[in-house]
Motif scaffolding. Structure first.
Motif, PDB file in Angstrom:
ATOM      1  N   ALA A 173       0.839  -1.206   0.000  1.00 14.54           N
ATOM      2  CA  ALA A 173       0.000   0.000   0.000  1.00 14.54           C
ATOM      3  C   ALA A 173       0.869   1.250   0.000  1.00 14.54           C
ATOM      4  O   ALA A 173       0.572   2.243  -0.690  1.00 14.54           O
ATOM      5  CB  ALA A 173      -0.914  -0.011   1.222  1.00 14.54           C
ATOM      6  N   VAL A 174       1.978   1.200   0.755  1.00 12.30           N
ATOM      7  CA  VAL A 174       2.890   2.353   0.799  1.00 12.30           C
ATOM      8  C   VAL A 174       3.499   2.573  -0.593  1.00 12.30           C
ATOM      9  O   VAL A 174       3.609   3.711  -1.067  1.00 12.30           O
ATOM     10  CB  VAL A 174       4.001   2.142   1.861  1.00 12.30           C
ATOM     11  CG1 VAL A 174       5.027   3.256   1.825  1.00 12.30           C
ATOM     12  CG2 VAL A 174       3.394   2.057   3.259  1.00 12.30           C
ATOM     13  N   THR A 175       3.859   1.474  -1.280  1.00 12.13           N
ATOM     14  CA  THR A 175       4.443   1.580  -2.619  1.00 12.13           C
ATOM     15  C   THR A 175       3.441   2.207  -3.593  1.00 12.13           C
ATOM     16  O   THR A 175       3.783   3.129  -4.353  1.00 12.13           O
ATOM     17  CB  THR A 175       4.863   0.177  -3.143  1.00 12.13           C
ATOM     18  OG1 THR A 175       5.648  -0.466  -2.141  1.00 12.13           O
ATOM     19  CG2 THR A 175       5.655   0.289  -4.430  1.00 12.13           C
ATOM     20  N   ALA A 176       2.211   1.728  -3.534  1.00  7.19           N
ATOM     21  CA  ALA A 176       1.172   2.252  -4.438  1.00  7.19           C
ATOM     22  C   ALA A 176       0.944   3.730  -4.157  1.00  7.19           C
ATOM     23  O   ALA A 176       0.784   4.552  -5.074  1.00  7.19           O
ATOM     24  CB  ALA A 176      -0.117   1.464  -4.259  1.00  7.19           C
ATOM     25  N   ASP A 177       0.963   4.059  -2.860  1.00  6.73           N
ATOM     26  CA  ASP A 177       0.734   5.427  -2.440  1.00  6.73           C
ATOM     27  C   ASP A 177       1.829   6.363  -2.953  1.00  6.73           C
ATOM     28  O   ASP A 177       1.554   7.462  -3.458  1.00  6.73           O
ATOM     29  CB  ASP A 177       0.772   5.397  -0.913  1.00  6.73           C
ATOM     30  CG  ASP A 177       0.004   6.522  -0.336  1.00  6.73           C
ATOM     31  OD1 ASP A 177      -1.207   6.516  -0.528  1.00  6.73           O
ATOM     32  OD2 ASP A 177       0.642   7.423   0.266  1.00  6.73           O
ATOM     33  N   ILE A 178       3.073   5.901  -2.836  1.00  6.30           N
ATOM     34  CA  ILE A 178       4.210   6.717  -3.292  1.00  6.30           C
ATOM     35  C   ILE A 178       4.131   6.903  -4.803  1.00  6.30           C
ATOM     36  O   ILE A 178       4.346   8.002  -5.317  1.00  6.30           O
ATOM     37  CB  ILE A 178       5.546   6.050  -2.876  1.00  6.30           C
ATOM     38  CG1 ILE A 178       5.707   6.214  -1.363  1.00  6.30           C
ATOM     39  CG2 ILE A 178       6.718   6.640  -3.660  1.00  6.30           C
ATOM     40  CD1 ILE A 178       7.108   6.365  -0.860  1.00  6.30           C
ATOM     41  N   ALA A 179       3.779   5.832  -5.512  1.00  2.29           N
ATOM     42  CA  ALA A 179       3.692   5.931  -6.977  1.00  2.29           C
ATOM     43  C   ALA A 179       2.600   6.915  -7.381  1.00  2.29           C
ATOM     44  O   ALA A 179       2.789   7.729  -8.298  1.00  2.29           O
ATOM     45  CB  ALA A 179       3.444   4.552  -7.576  1.00  2.29           C
ATOM     46  N   SER A 180       1.460   6.891  -6.664  1.00  3.17           N
ATOM     47  CA  SER A 180       0.386   7.798  -7.077  1.00  3.17           C
ATOM     48  C   SER A 180       0.715   9.234  -6.673  1.00  3.17           C
ATOM     49  O   SER A 180       0.400  10.188  -7.395  1.00  3.17           O
ATOM     50  CB  SER A 180      -0.978   7.337  -6.554  1.00  3.17           C
ATOM     51  OG  SER A 180      -1.171   7.781  -5.246  1.00  3.17           O
ATOM     52  N   ARG A 181       1.409   9.389  -5.519  1.00  2.00           N
ATOM     53  CA  ARG A 181       1.828  10.744  -5.109  1.00  2.00           C
ATOM     54  C   ARG A 181       2.844  11.297  -6.112  1.00  2.00           C
ATOM     55  O   ARG A 181       2.783  12.465  -6.491  1.00  2.00           O
ATOM     56  CB  ARG A 181       2.403  10.688  -3.686  1.00  2.00           C
ATOM     57  CG  ARG A 181       2.734  12.007  -3.091  1.00  2.00           C
ATOM     58  CD  ARG A 181       1.910  12.386  -1.878  1.00  2.00           C
ATOM     59  NE  ARG A 181       1.778  11.383  -0.856  1.00  2.00           N
ATOM     60  CZ  ARG A 181       2.521  11.331   0.260  1.00  2.00           C
ATOM     61  NH1 ARG A 181       3.497  12.187   0.446  1.00  2.00           N
ATOM     62  NH2 ARG A 181       2.278  10.441   1.181  1.00  2.00           N
ATOM     63  N   ASP A 182       3.778  10.450  -6.565  1.00  3.42           N
ATOM     64  CA  ASP A 182       4.763  10.866  -7.581  1.00  3.42           C
ATOM     65  C   ASP A 182       4.050  11.381  -8.825  1.00  3.42           C
ATOM     66  O   ASP A 182       4.399  12.413  -9.383  1.00  3.42           O
ATOM     67  CB  ASP A 182       5.586   9.658  -8.065  1.00  3.42           C
ATOM     68  CG  ASP A 182       6.718   9.291  -7.112  1.00  3.42           C
ATOM     69  OD1 ASP A 182       6.877   9.964  -6.090  1.00  3.42           O
ATOM     70  OD2 ASP A 182       7.428   8.321  -7.435  1.00  3.42           O
ATOM     71  N   ALA A 183       3.043  10.580  -9.258  1.00  3.98           N
ATOM     72  CA  ALA A 183       2.341  10.920 -10.500  1.00  3.98           C
ATOM     73  C   ALA A 183       1.647  12.265 -10.344  1.00  3.98           C
ATOM     74  O   ALA A 183       1.706  13.129 -11.223  1.00  3.98           O
ATOM     75  CB  ALA A 183       1.343   9.828 -10.847  1.00  3.98           C
ATOM     76  N   ARG A 184       1.026  12.470  -9.166  1.00  7.93           N
ATOM     77  CA  ARG A 184       0.322  13.743  -8.963  1.00  7.93           C
ATOM     78  C   ARG A 184       1.309  14.907  -8.865  1.00  7.93           C
ATOM     79  O   ARG A 184       1.127  15.960  -9.473  1.00  7.93           O
ATOM     80  CB  ARG A 184      -0.555  13.683  -7.714  1.00  7.93           C
ATOM     81  CG  ARG A 184      -1.408  14.925  -7.604  1.00  7.93           C
ATOM     82  CD  ARG A 184      -2.258  14.974  -6.349  1.00  7.93           C
ATOM     83  NE  ARG A 184      -3.156  13.859  -6.250  1.00  7.93           N
ATOM     84  CZ  ARG A 184      -3.453  13.244  -5.089  1.00  7.93           C
ATOM     85  NH1 ARG A 184      -2.914  13.654  -3.976  1.00  7.93           N
ATOM     86  NH2 ARG A 184      -4.280  12.233  -5.046  1.00  7.93           N
ATOM     87  N   ASP A 185       2.401  14.713  -8.101  1.00 10.77           N
ATOM     88  CA  ASP A 185       3.367  15.799  -7.903  1.00 10.77           C
ATOM     89  C   ASP A 185       4.084  16.157  -9.208  1.00 10.77           C
ATOM     90  O   ASP A 185       4.383  17.319  -9.467  1.00 10.77           O
ATOM     91  CB  ASP A 185       4.404  15.422  -6.835  1.00 10.77           C
ATOM     92  CG  ASP A 185       3.800  15.378  -5.431  1.00 10.77           C
ATOM     93  OD1 ASP A 185       2.664  15.830  -5.256  1.00 10.77           O
ATOM     94  OD2 ASP A 185       4.485  14.889  -4.512  1.00 10.77           O
ATOM     95  N   SER A 186       4.361  15.128 -10.033  1.00 11.57           N
ATOM     96  CA  SER A 186       5.098  15.398 -11.278  1.00 11.57           C
ATOM     97  C   SER A 186       4.179  15.873 -12.386  1.00 11.57           C
ATOM     98  O   SER A 186       4.610  16.580 -13.293  1.00 11.57           O
ATOM     99  CB  SER A 186       5.811  14.129 -11.766  1.00 11.57           C
ATOM    100  OG  SER A 186       6.608  13.601 -10.744  1.00 11.57           O
TER     101      SER A 186
END
Ligand code: C5P
Length: 235
Positions: A173-186
């Motif tokens: 869940a943490v991995t998925a969360d980081i990936a989606s946060r990356d996508a939003r931030d970038s």
């Protein structure tokens, strides 16, 4: 108006920015700006006030009005007060990070936090940790660093951090969360996460925080940012 030299350290979640920035600031004897905390605080202030998550203008007003005090506890660990209330732990949860990332995509919120961030640049100097420190907030900083690391390594770090803070988490869940946060931030339109053109990129996948900090301090020394009087103390 920027009144002191600034070292900007930008990068995605889990790239080691927080720890590395603290080490560099301590070695130089400089101030530290954790800009992510300001977005986390804005999200929390909004939640506490019962604002609708999508209400851009109300969150911008909250960002301008909030009284924020950064400090340290007896052990020297950073503490944060929001309108007099200790929210050091409350802003570190995954939910707070999610809400921070949402409000950070609002142009009005970013604008509201601009001057507040620039005011941290006081003598003898500032280490500014964030996503757009080098690209937007301190574009004329004499040293800009962009930290990266693989998404797997960043998720593993975040997972360990959460566990040691006593917060329950699942690695997937943490991995998925980081990936989606990356996508939003970038991917956001305003101040996306991007290395400034003149930034030095450091990959920390196989580099511990202390080694990364040493490399940054070496660059600072090359640029004369560790002159006597700047408060420099070697790591
Ligand atoms: O660094 P931290 O995880 O505390 O930041 C929380 C969120 O705040 C990030 O996911 C990002 O969306 C936002 N942020 C930002 N600009 C900054 C610092 C943080 O957009 N300078």
């Amino acid at each position: 108006m920027i009144g002191a030299p600034v070292i900007t350290i930008d990068g995605p979640s889990g790239s080691g920015k927080g720890t590395v920035s603290r080490l560099v600031a301590r070695a130089l004897g400089w101030h530290l700006l954790d800009s992510g905390a300001l977005y986390r605080l804005t999200g929390l202030a909004g939640a506490l006030a019962g604002l609708a998550p999508g209400d851009e203008e109300a969150h911008a007003r909250a960002a301008l009005a909030m009284d924020v005090r950064f400090g340290a506890d007896a052990a020297g660990e950073p503490t944060v007060l929001l309108d007099g209330r200790d929210v050091t732990q409350a802003i570190r949860t995954e939910a707070a990070g999610e809400r921070a990332s949402q409000v950070a995509s609002f142009k009005a919120v970013r604008h509201a936090l601009l001057e507040r961030q620039r005011r941290f640049a006081e003598p003898p100097g500032l280490v500014a940790d964030g996503r757009d420190m080098g690209s937007v907030i301190f574009p004329s900083a004499p040293l800009k660093v962009f930290l990266t690391a693989s998404v797997e390594e960043r998720a593993a770090r975040r997972f360990r951090q959460l566990k040691s803070a006593g917060i329950n988490a699942i690695l997937a869940a943490v991995t998925a969360d980081i990936a989606s946060r990356d996508a939003r931030d970038s991917g956001r339109a305003v101040a996306p996460l991007v290395a400034a053109a003149d930034a030095v990129t450091l990959d920390t996948t196989r580099l511990d925080a202390e080694s990364a900090a040493r490399q940054i301090l070496a660059r600072a020394a090359e640029r004369g940012l560790d002159r006597p009087g700047s408060g420099f103390r070697p790591l």
